[in-house]
Design a protein around this motif. Sequence first.
Motif, short mmCIF file in Angstrom:
data_model
loop_
_atom_site.label_atom_id
_atom_site.label_comp_id
_atom_site.label_asym_id
_atom_site.label_seq_id
_atom_site.Cartn_x
_atom_site.Cartn_y
_atom_site.Cartn_z
N PHE A 145 -27.24 33.10 -25.77
CA PHE A 145 -25.90 33.06 -26.36
C PHE A 145 -25.37 31.64 -26.31
CE2 PHE A 145 -21.30 32.93 -25.72
CZ PHE A 145 -20.88 33.52 -26.91
N ASN A 146 -24.70 31.23 -27.39
CA ASN A 146 -24.02 29.94 -27.43
C ASN A 146 -22.67 30.11 -28.08
OD1 ASN A 146 -25.83 27.87 -26.30
ND2 ASN A 146 -27.22 28.61 -27.87
N HIS A 147 -21.75 29.21 -27.75
CA HIS A 147 -20.42 29.19 -28.36
C HIS A 147 -20.45 28.48 -29.72
CE1 HIS A 147 -18.33 30.89 -24.95
NE2 HIS A 147 -18.67 29.90 -24.15
N GLN A 148 -21.59 27.90 -30.08
CA GLN A 148 -21.74 27.14 -31.33
C GLN A 148 -20.85 25.90 -31.35
OE1 GLN A 148 -24.35 28.08 -33.13
NE2 GLN A 148 -24.54 29.82 -31.74
N GLY B 139 -28.56 19.86 -24.91
CA GLY B 139 -29.78 20.65 -24.78
C GLY B 139 -29.68 21.81 -23.81
N TYR B 140 -28.64 22.63 -23.93
CA TYR B 140 -28.50 23.78 -23.05
C TYR B 140 -27.94 24.96 -23.83
CZ TYR B 140 -23.42 23.20 -22.90
OH TYR B 140 -22.08 23.13 -23.23
N SER B 141 -28.02 26.13 -23.20
CA SER B 141 -27.42 27.35 -23.75
C SER B 141 -26.30 27.79 -22.82
CB SER B 141 -28.45 28.47 -23.83
OG SER B 141 -29.45 28.14 -24.76
N GLN B 142 -25.33 28.50 -23.37
CA GLN B 142 -24.24 29.02 -22.55
C GLN B 142 -24.72 30.13 -21.63
OE1 GLN B 142 -21.27 27.71 -22.30
NE2 GLN B 142 -21.54 26.27 -23.97
N ALA B 143 -25.63 30.98 -22.15
CA ALA B 143 -26.11 32.09 -21.33
C ALA B 143 -27.48 32.52 -21.82
CB ALA B 143 -25.15 33.27 -21.42
#
Length: 133
Positions: free
Chosen positions: A7-10, A18-22
């Motif tokens: 999941f990302n907040h976009q 270079g990371y993802s939110q979850a």
Amino acid sequence: MASIDVFNHQIPAEPDFGYSQAIKSDHLIHVSGQLSLDEAGDFRHADDFAAQLKQTYANFDKVLNHYGATRNQIVSQTLYVVNLRQNATATAEGNLAYFGDHRPVSTVLGVPELTFPEQVVEISFVIDTKLPA
């Protein structure tokens, strides 16, 4: 083999850093440090601890909603707080307001600074979707 759901907040920071939110792997969701960003990814509420904490939890609620999880399934949170002694009471008040009667494990760390110069709080979480909602 475990399935993985990202999941990302976009917001621009996600690809830029270079990371993802979850990431959900099987029944666990690991959530990156949430902070006081708006929908466009701009930092908000400079040096206002209570407002940043409220926005941080609101951003985390978007992660919960994406996965259909609830606050009762949060098993762990780690808070990073600038000027912890000054913000300890507000940290406790915000935590109690957000969680109500639910009591996840929690670690609060006083830190000298965070990503943005005016940032005073960041929180990461672990969620277990096998727990009752």
